[in-house]
Motif scaffolding. Structure first.
Motif, PDB file in Angstrom:
ATOM      1  N   UNK A 145     -10.206  -5.772   4.601  1.00  0.00           N
ATOM      2  CA  UNK A 145      -9.107  -4.731   4.878  1.00  0.00           C
ATOM      3  C   UNK A 145      -8.643  -4.008   3.993  1.00  0.00           C
ATOM      4  N   UNK A 146      -8.068  -2.854   4.195  1.00  0.00           N
ATOM      5  CA  UNK A 146      -7.299  -1.744   3.496  1.00  0.00           C
ATOM      6  C   UNK A 146      -5.837  -1.826   3.868  1.00  0.00           C
ATOM      7  N   UNK A 147      -5.031  -2.078   2.752  1.00  0.00           N
ATOM      8  CA  UNK A 147      -3.423  -2.100   3.101  1.00  0.00           C
ATOM      9  C   UNK A 147      -2.982  -0.718   2.132  1.00  0.00           C
ATOM     10  N   UNK A 148      -2.404   0.007   3.061  1.00  0.00           N
ATOM     11  CA  UNK A 148      -1.503   1.031   2.697  1.00  0.00           C
ATOM     12  C   UNK A 148      -0.241   1.129   2.358  1.00  0.00           C
ATOM     13  N   UNK A 149       0.254   1.344   1.313  1.00  0.00           N
ATOM     14  CA  UNK A 149       1.710   1.401   1.178  1.00  0.00           C
ATOM     15  C   UNK A 149       2.058   2.599   0.581  1.00  0.00           C
ATOM     16  N   UNK A 150       2.539   3.425   1.776  1.00  0.00           N
ATOM     17  CA  UNK A 150       2.949   4.777   0.956  1.00  0.00           C
ATOM     18  C   UNK A 150       4.376   4.857   1.363  1.00  0.00           C
ATOM     19  N   UNK A 151       5.446   3.780   1.373  1.00  0.00           N
ATOM     20  CA  UNK A 151       6.736   3.788   1.498  1.00  0.00           C
ATOM     21  C   UNK A 151       7.520   4.572   0.411  1.00  0.00           C
ATOM     22  N   UNK A 152       6.889   4.626  -0.713  1.00  0.00           N
ATOM     23  CA  UNK A 152       7.686   5.283  -1.891  1.00  0.00           C
ATOM     24  C   UNK A 152       7.233   6.843  -2.209  1.00  0.00           C
ATOM     25  N   UNK A 153       7.885   7.954  -2.146  1.00  0.00           N
ATOM     26  CA  UNK A 153       7.479   9.159  -2.286  1.00  0.00           C
ATOM     27  C   UNK A 153       6.326   9.283  -3.474  1.00  0.00           C
ATOM     28  N   UNK A 154       6.591   8.864  -4.582  1.00  0.00           N
ATOM     29  CA  UNK A 154       5.821   9.326  -5.731  1.00  0.00           C
ATOM     30  C   UNK A 154       5.031   7.955  -6.350  1.00  0.00           C
ATOM     31  N   UNK A 155       5.021   6.991  -5.423  1.00  0.00           N
ATOM     32  CA  UNK A 155       4.203   5.778  -5.843  1.00  0.00           C
ATOM     33  C   UNK A 155       3.648   5.208  -4.845  1.00  0.00           C
ATOM     34  N   UNK A 156       2.437   5.299  -4.442  1.00  0.00           N
ATOM     35  CA  UNK A 156       1.658   4.772  -3.394  1.00  0.00           C
ATOM     36  C   UNK A 156       0.667   3.780  -3.987  1.00  0.00           C
ATOM     37  N   UNK A 157       0.236   3.031  -3.101  1.00  0.00           N
ATOM     38  CA  UNK A 157      -0.759   2.080  -3.441  1.00  0.00           C
ATOM     39  C   UNK A 157      -1.778   1.635  -2.270  1.00  0.00           C
ATOM     40  N   UNK A 158      -3.152   1.819  -2.562  1.00  0.00           N
ATOM     41  CA  UNK A 158      -4.177   1.565  -1.499  1.00  0.00           C
ATOM     42  C   UNK A 158      -4.949   0.269  -2.162  1.00  0.00           C
ATOM     43  N   UNK A 159      -4.809  -0.843  -1.204  1.00  0.00           N
ATOM     44  CA  UNK A 159      -5.457  -2.115  -1.657  1.00  0.00           C
ATOM     45  C   UNK A 159      -6.548  -2.435  -0.725  1.00  0.00           C
ATOM     46  N   UNK A 160      -7.701  -2.878  -1.398  1.00  0.00           N
ATOM     47  CA  UNK A 160      -8.795  -3.412  -0.717  1.00  0.00           C
ATOM     48  C   UNK A 160      -8.820  -4.973  -0.882  1.00  0.00           C
ATOM     49  N   UNK A 161      -8.551  -5.662   0.367  1.00  0.00           N
ATOM     50  CA  UNK A 161      -8.158  -7.054   0.446  1.00  0.00           C
ATOM     51  C   UNK A 161      -9.719  -7.588   1.127  1.00  0.00           C
ATOM     52  N   UNK A 162      -9.866  -8.804   0.449  1.00  0.00           N
ATOM     53  CA  UNK A 162     -10.895  -9.802   1.351  1.00  0.00           C
ATOM     54  C   UNK A 162     -10.101 -11.030   1.939  1.00  0.00           C
ATOM     55  N   UNK A 163     -10.602 -10.821   3.153  1.00  0.00           N
ATOM     56  CA  UNK A 163      -9.803 -12.368   3.899  1.00  0.00           C
ATOM     57  C   UNK A 163     -10.798 -13.115   4.341  1.00  0.00           C
ATOM     58  N   UNK A 164     -10.894 -14.577   4.056  1.00  0.00           N
ATOM     59  CA  UNK A 164     -11.737 -15.351   4.381  1.00  0.00           C
ATOM     60  C   UNK A 164     -10.909 -16.585   4.892  1.00  0.00           C
ATOM     61  N   UNK A 165     -11.099 -17.018   6.102  1.00  0.00           N
ATOM     62  CA  UNK A 165     -10.566 -17.891   6.984  1.00  0.00           C
ATOM     63  C   UNK A 165      -8.830 -17.442   6.928  1.00  0.00           C
ATOM     64  N   UNK A 166      -7.943 -18.389   6.272  1.00  0.00           N
ATOM     65  CA  UNK A 166      -6.357 -17.989   5.945  1.00  0.00           C
ATOM     66  C   UNK A 166      -6.196 -17.695   4.572  1.00  0.00           C
ATOM     67  N   UNK A 167      -7.236 -17.291   3.775  1.00  0.00           N
ATOM     68  CA  UNK A 167      -6.946 -17.144   2.533  1.00  0.00           C
ATOM     69  C   UNK A 167      -7.227 -15.474   2.217  1.00  0.00           C
ATOM     70  N   UNK A 168      -6.218 -14.852   1.572  1.00  0.00           N
ATOM     71  CA  UNK A 168      -6.364 -13.336   1.280  1.00  0.00           C
ATOM     72  C   UNK A 168      -6.423 -13.080  -0.208  1.00  0.00           C
ATOM     73  N   UNK A 169      -7.326 -12.278  -0.827  1.00  0.00           N
ATOM     74  CA  UNK A 169      -7.688 -11.872  -2.035  1.00  0.00           C
ATOM     75  C   UNK A 169      -7.761 -10.346  -2.134  1.00  0.00           C
ATOM     76  N   UNK A 170      -7.095  -9.985  -3.128  1.00  0.00           N
ATOM     77  CA  UNK A 170      -7.095  -8.515  -3.528  1.00  0.00           C
ATOM     78  C   UNK A 170      -8.093  -8.542  -4.539  1.00  0.00           C
ATOM     79  N   UNK A 171      -9.059  -7.511  -3.891  1.00  0.00           N
ATOM     80  CA  UNK A 171     -10.410  -7.145  -4.780  1.00  0.00           C
ATOM     81  C   UNK A 171     -10.040  -6.029  -5.668  1.00  0.00           C
ATOM     82  N   UNK A 172      -9.614  -4.792  -5.171  1.00  0.00           N
ATOM     83  CA  UNK A 172      -9.143  -3.795  -5.913  1.00  0.00           C
ATOM     84  C   UNK A 172      -8.208  -2.733  -5.347  1.00  0.00           C
ATOM     85  N   UNK A 173      -7.788  -2.021  -6.364  1.00  0.00           N
ATOM     86  CA  UNK A 173      -6.419  -1.440  -5.952  1.00  0.00           C
ATOM     87  C   UNK A 173      -6.326   0.012  -6.726  1.00  0.00           C
ATOM     88  N   UNK A 174      -5.779   1.032  -5.925  1.00  0.00           N
ATOM     89  CA  UNK A 174      -5.477   2.388  -6.816  1.00  0.00           C
ATOM     90  C   UNK A 174      -4.078   2.661  -6.296  1.00  0.00           C
TER      91      UNK A 174
END
Length: 122
Positions: free
Chosen positions: A10-39
């Motif tokens: 999954x890709x999570x998009x946080x654009x809630x702040x005007x000058x600080x945005x974050x796009x995160x690549x997540x891996x979901x395995x059963x009920x476990x969530x792991x951040x793989x990479x982000x910008x």
């Protein structure tokens, strides 16, 4: 990092702040969530999604869902992030028009009066 076969990406998009945005690549395995990479930073969100996919050798179709931060935050920032997530989810057949995300602003928009009082002559 190695991605497990039965996981969802999954890709999570946080654009809630005007000058600080974050796009995160997540891996979901059963009920476990792991951040793989982000910008993050003052970034172009769509360009960041492209770059995350490219540097992790993934295709758009490998993503099971795009998840936006719904709020609270910058009025325009939330609209942008939610719109990008909705377009990708709809494009890939992950959500239909009745399942779209909507921003949760947390308060009424702060709209100021126009500075120019007189009408503009044409």
């Amino acid at each position: 990092m190695k991605i497990q076969e039965k996981s969802q990406l999954k890709i999570y998009i946080d654009s809630s702040q005007r000058e600080l945005k974050k796009v995160t690549l997540l891996e979901i395995l059963e009920n476990d969530e792991r951040e793989i990479d982000f910008i993050e930073g003052d970034i172009d969100v769509v360009g960041a999604i492209r770059d995350l996919l490219k540097r992790n050798n993934l295709d758009l179709r490998d993503i099971s869902e795009f998840i936006p931060k719904l709020g609270p935050g910058s009025f325009t920032g939330l609209k942008v992030g939610v719109t990008i997530a909705n377009v990708f989810n709809w494009l890939l057949g992950k959500r239909n028009l009745k399942e779209l995300y909507y921003p949760e602003y947390g308060k009424e928009p702060n709209i100021s009066e126009p500075k120019r009082k007189e009408p503009v002559e044409q």
